[in-house]
Design an enzyme around this catalytic site. Sequence first.
Site, PDB file in Angstrom:
ATOM      1  N   ILE A  11      56.693 -29.736 -25.885  1.00 33.83           N
ATOM      2  CA  ILE A  11      57.983 -30.288 -26.282  1.00 33.83           C
ATOM      3  C   ILE A  11      58.747 -29.152 -26.952  1.00 33.83           C
ATOM      4  O   ILE A  11      58.219 -28.515 -27.870  1.00 33.83           O
ATOM      5  CB  ILE A  11      57.781 -31.485 -27.236  1.00 33.83           C
ATOM      6  CG1 ILE A  11      57.032 -32.598 -26.498  1.00 33.83           C
ATOM      7  CG2 ILE A  11      59.110 -31.980 -27.778  1.00 33.83           C
ATOM      8  CD1 ILE A  11      56.540 -33.708 -27.389  1.00 33.83           C
ATOM      9  N   ASN A  13      61.060 -28.728 -29.159  1.00 33.23           N
ATOM     10  CA  ASN A  13      61.342 -28.677 -30.597  1.00 33.23           C
ATOM     11  C   ASN A  13      60.084 -28.663 -31.462  1.00 33.23           C
ATOM     12  O   ASN A  13      60.168 -28.628 -32.677  1.00 33.23           O
ATOM     13  CB  ASN A  13      62.276 -29.809 -31.017  1.00 33.23           C
ATOM     14  CG  ASN A  13      61.667 -31.179 -30.834  1.00 33.23           C
ATOM     15  OD1 ASN A  13      60.681 -31.323 -30.121  1.00 33.23           O
ATOM     16  ND2 ASN A  13      62.255 -32.180 -31.452  1.00 33.23           N
ATOM     17  N   CYS A  14      58.908 -28.640 -30.855  1.00 30.87           N
ATOM     18  CA  CYS A  14      57.642 -28.555 -31.579  1.00 30.87           C
ATOM     19  C   CYS A  14      57.497 -27.132 -32.136  1.00 30.87           C
ATOM     20  O   CYS A  14      57.639 -26.147 -31.405  1.00 30.87           O
ATOM     21  CB  CYS A  14      56.485 -28.878 -30.633  1.00 30.87           C
ATOM     22  SG  CYS A  14      54.852 -28.499 -31.288  1.00 30.87           S
ATOM     23  N   ASP A  15      57.222 -27.011 -33.433  1.00 28.42           N
ATOM     24  CA  ASP A  15      57.100 -25.691 -34.064  1.00 28.42           C
ATOM     25  C   ASP A  15      56.021 -24.833 -33.417  1.00 28.42           C
ATOM     26  O   ASP A  15      56.204 -23.626 -33.235  1.00 28.42           O
ATOM     27  CB  ASP A  15      56.829 -25.831 -35.564  1.00 28.42           C
ATOM     28  CG  ASP A  15      58.042 -26.332 -36.330  1.00 28.42           C
ATOM     29  OD1 ASP A  15      59.170 -26.233 -35.802  1.00 28.42           O
ATOM     30  OD2 ASP A  15      57.858 -26.835 -37.458  1.00 28.42           O
ATOM     31  N   LYS A  18      57.291 -23.560 -30.107  1.00 28.07           N
ATOM     32  CA  LYS A  18      58.260 -22.483 -30.339  1.00 28.07           C
ATOM     33  C   LYS A  18      57.534 -21.173 -30.658  1.00 28.07           C
ATOM     34  O   LYS A  18      57.880 -20.118 -30.126  1.00 28.07           O
ATOM     35  CB  LYS A  18      59.192 -22.842 -31.495  1.00 28.07           C
ATOM     36  CG  LYS A  18      60.198 -23.907 -31.190  1.00 28.07           C
ATOM     37  CD  LYS A  18      61.027 -24.179 -32.438  1.00 28.07           C
ATOM     38  CE  LYS A  18      61.914 -25.379 -32.299  1.00 28.07           C
ATOM     39  NZ  LYS A  18      62.649 -25.660 -33.542  1.00 28.07           N
TER      40      LYS A  18
END
Length: 123
Positions: A11, A13-15, A18
Amino acid sequence: MTRLSVTLYGIPNCDTVKKARAWLAAREVEVRFHDFRKHGVPTDRLARWIAAVGWERVLNRQGSTWRQLDAATWASVVDAPSAAALLARQPSAIKRPVVEWGRGEPAITVGFAADDWQRRLHP
């Protein structure tokens, strides 16, 4: 030597996703990104991941999605088929990122581990 093919599932926007994508980009690794939110969870891949690393590793019991599920749902996840059914419905409960490291038949990793990934890039 065959070029390494990397597919990263997660996903955006998952840290951790990223961080993983930035790590790979810094090493100039070409990555195909599969967004669970936009494209869903490919059931054939989910089955392959579970077979490769075990359903307990693919299921993220530490994440907010798991914690928000009710006790009956928690109790219903007891084996690979029940985990796969839940993960197909709730892709946010998959530990991220899932990476297929391919030179032919891909190796599967779940989560981000820089030391392990470095070894995979330079076997």
